[in-house]
Write a protein that holds these residues in place. Structure first.
Motif, short mmCIF file in Angstrom:
data_model
loop_
_atom_site.label_atom_id
_atom_site.label_comp_id
_atom_site.label_asym_id
_atom_site.label_seq_id
_atom_site.Cartn_x
_atom_site.Cartn_y
_atom_site.Cartn_z
N ASN A 138 0.79 -1.23 0.00
CA ASN A 138 0.00 0.00 0.00
C ASN A 138 0.83 1.29 0.00
O ASN A 138 0.26 2.38 -0.07
CB ASN A 138 -0.92 0.03 1.23
N ASP A 139 2.15 1.15 0.13
CA ASP A 139 3.04 2.30 0.20
C ASP A 139 2.73 3.19 1.39
O ASP A 139 2.97 4.39 1.37
CB ASP A 139 2.98 3.12 -1.10
N GLU A 140 2.20 2.60 2.45
CA GLU A 140 1.98 3.30 3.71
C GLU A 140 1.87 2.27 4.83
O GLU A 140 1.48 1.13 4.60
CB GLU A 140 0.72 4.18 3.66
N TRP A 141 2.20 2.69 6.03
CA TRP A 141 2.15 1.77 7.18
C TRP A 141 0.73 1.68 7.71
O TRP A 141 -0.06 2.62 7.53
CB TRP A 141 3.10 2.26 8.28
N PRO A 142 0.37 0.58 8.36
CA PRO A 142 -0.98 0.48 8.95
C PRO A 142 -1.16 1.52 10.05
O PRO A 142 -0.19 2.01 10.63
CB PRO A 142 -1.02 -0.95 9.49
N GLN A 143 -2.41 1.83 10.36
CA GLN A 143 -2.70 2.87 11.34
C GLN A 143 -2.17 2.52 12.72
O GLN A 143 -1.65 3.38 13.43
CB GLN A 143 -4.20 3.14 11.41
N ASN A 144 -2.33 1.27 13.13
CA ASN A 144 -1.81 0.83 14.43
C ASN A 144 -0.71 -0.18 14.20
O ASN A 144 -0.92 -1.17 13.49
CB ASN A 144 -2.93 0.23 15.29
N ARG A 145 0.45 0.07 14.77
CA ARG A 145 1.62 -0.75 14.48
C ARG A 145 1.85 -1.82 15.55
O ARG A 145 1.40 -1.70 16.69
CB ARG A 145 2.87 0.14 14.39
N THR A 146 2.58 -2.84 15.16
CA THR A 146 2.95 -3.94 16.06
C THR A 146 4.09 -3.52 16.96
O THR A 146 4.98 -2.76 16.54
CB THR A 146 3.38 -5.16 15.21
N PRO A 147 4.12 -3.99 18.23
CA PRO A 147 5.25 -3.66 19.11
C PRO A 147 6.59 -4.08 18.51
O PRO A 147 6.68 -5.10 17.82
CB PRO A 147 4.95 -4.46 20.38
#
Length: 431
Positions: free
Chosen positions: A312-321
């Motif tokens: 998607n060329d962008e990071w998800p809204q909530n990231r993994t630790p």
């Protein structure tokens, strides 16, 4: 025949209902095959589907297809024929790279035994004829890693026979076979014995970082797919003094996936016509966390963040630790951790969360796997000896097992939003 307004509305609704979209937003018709082909323009190759360039986001799927689509995925692969997955995929606008289970030599197949070989061929024929016109079908894969530990190259004579027959009855889908890594001798066997294949499919882990060198040495200049890629393999990693392979933690793996894709897949779209990340799900292979992008309970690991970014060329809204380090008795995994039976030792993990979500921890002690299987064959899960859950502590005290032998301590870090980091340390208990 005169068509009234109501009839036009009904026809329009029918056309809308009978259409779907693939992951690129391309309309696909529910009835009948969609032609897939490889076109060459100069030295560049491109996969086309329905007359349009097909740029897909692929994964080997053994988990939730809905989550796969939500993250941007649009094509999945199998390791054996499965007609039901075609319908499920189509419902979600996803294509299927359909792989036949072609029995390898290492699974007691004798390719000089005509009865064995013909029985297998008839099974393949039956499946092809029943499913060749399904709109979700992308390509036919004739066997998975048939070169692994093989001694008889005539297996590729049979691959070629199947491929030629498929082309006779199905002009709409290309054929391929997958190989474990890229070996010049194996590639030579395929070139000479299976010229009917439309492209080559390679499966690489640590070798992903030298894939172009391997292809050059094998003189492969035609199109190919990378149909498995992911974590550095357990056979490629360093081991402890007692032979336990050292596994990267979830943050190190995320960096490996992103670096590997950017180095060896993304820049080579002129020849690499597709790729399938491994594994969109969870499996036991040396450890329960080595290859899966999810934990057994369904939590997403940091590699999912990376694939979301790639697709998607962008990071998800909530990231993994993120997880930066794990220690047992003050040592990291590569420092050969020896413990005394029954002794008490401190274990700790250093972690952080992008979104400052409150974190919880789970620690698990398991016996070290004694499996020696290869090629992803099913493994038994090692015995679990103890579980310690801690609401907010990143450091605990564990009691070493009483029995001498090899074990592994796992830590899981949860953010409460279905994401988890993980790491493990192999250790050996002395009496």
């Amino acid at each position: 025949m005169r068509v009234g307004n109501y009839s036009l509305i009904i026809i329009a609704l029918f056309l809308i209902i009978s259409c779907n979209q693939n992951g690129d937003g391309q309309e696909i018709i529910n009835d009948g095959p969609i032609k897939v082909e490889i076109r060459k323009d100069g030295k560049a190759y491109q996969l086309y589907r329905g007359g349009q360039p097909y740029l897909f986001n692929g994964a080997g799927l053994s988990g939730d297809i809905k989550k796969f689509v939500e993250h941007g995925g649009n094509s999945i692969r199998t390791w054996a024929e499965n007609s039901e997955i075609l319908d499920i995929a189509h419902e979600h606008g996803v294509t299927v790279f359909m792989c036949f289970y072609i029995q390898p030599e290492r699974h007691d197949m004798d390719y000089s035994d005509k009865e064995q070989v013909n029985k297998q061929f008839e099974r393949v024929k039956k499946f092809v004829l029943a499913n060749k016109d399904h709109p979700a079908l992308l390509a036919w894969c004739i066997g998975n890693e048939l070169n692994l530990n093989y001694t008889d190259p005539s297996v590729y004579d049979e691959v070629n026979r199947i491929s030629k027959w498929i082309h006779e009855v199905d002009p709409n889908h290309p054929t391929t076979t997958t190989i474990s890594s890229v070996n010049p001798e194996v590639v030579k066997d395929i070139k000479e014995r299976a010229p009917s294949l439309d492209f080559l499919s390679v499966q690489v882990y640590g070798d992903l970082f030298v894939l172009q060198d391997l292809l050059d040495k094998s003189n492969w200049t035609k199109p190919y797919m990378v149909t498995e890629w992911g974590a550095i393999g357990h056979w490629e990693m360093k081991s402890t003094a007692w032979g336990a392979p050292l596994e990267q933690n979830s943050t190190e793996k995320a960096a490996t996936y992103l670096k590997g894709y950017n180095k060896s897949i993304g820049p080579f779209g002129d020849q690499c016509i597709g790729n399938y990340v491994f594994l969109w799900g969870q499996k036991q292979e040396r450890t329960p966390t080595w290859y899966g992008l999810f934990l057994k309970e369904g939590e997403e690991t940091e590699v999912i963040d990376v694939m979301h970014y790639i697709w998607n060329d962008e990071w998800p809204q909530n990231r993994t630790p993120r997880l930066s380090a794990m220690y047992l008795n003050g040592k990291k995994a590569d420092e050969n951790v020896y413990l005394n039976a029954g002794g008490e030792y401190t274990a700790s993990v250093a972690t952080e969360d992008y979104d400052e979500d409150p974190l919880s921890f789970k620690w698990v002690i398991m016996k070290e796997s004694t499996e020696t299987k290869e090629g992803g064959d099913k493994e038994e899960v090692p015995e679990k000896l103890g579980v310690i859950e801690s609401a907010d502590q990143s450091s605990i005290v564990i009691a070493a097992p009483e029995e001498e032998g090899a074990y592994r301590l796992f830590v899981y870090v949860y953010d409460g939003n279905n994401h988890a980091a993980h790491a493990n340390i192999p250790f050996y208990v002395n009496q």
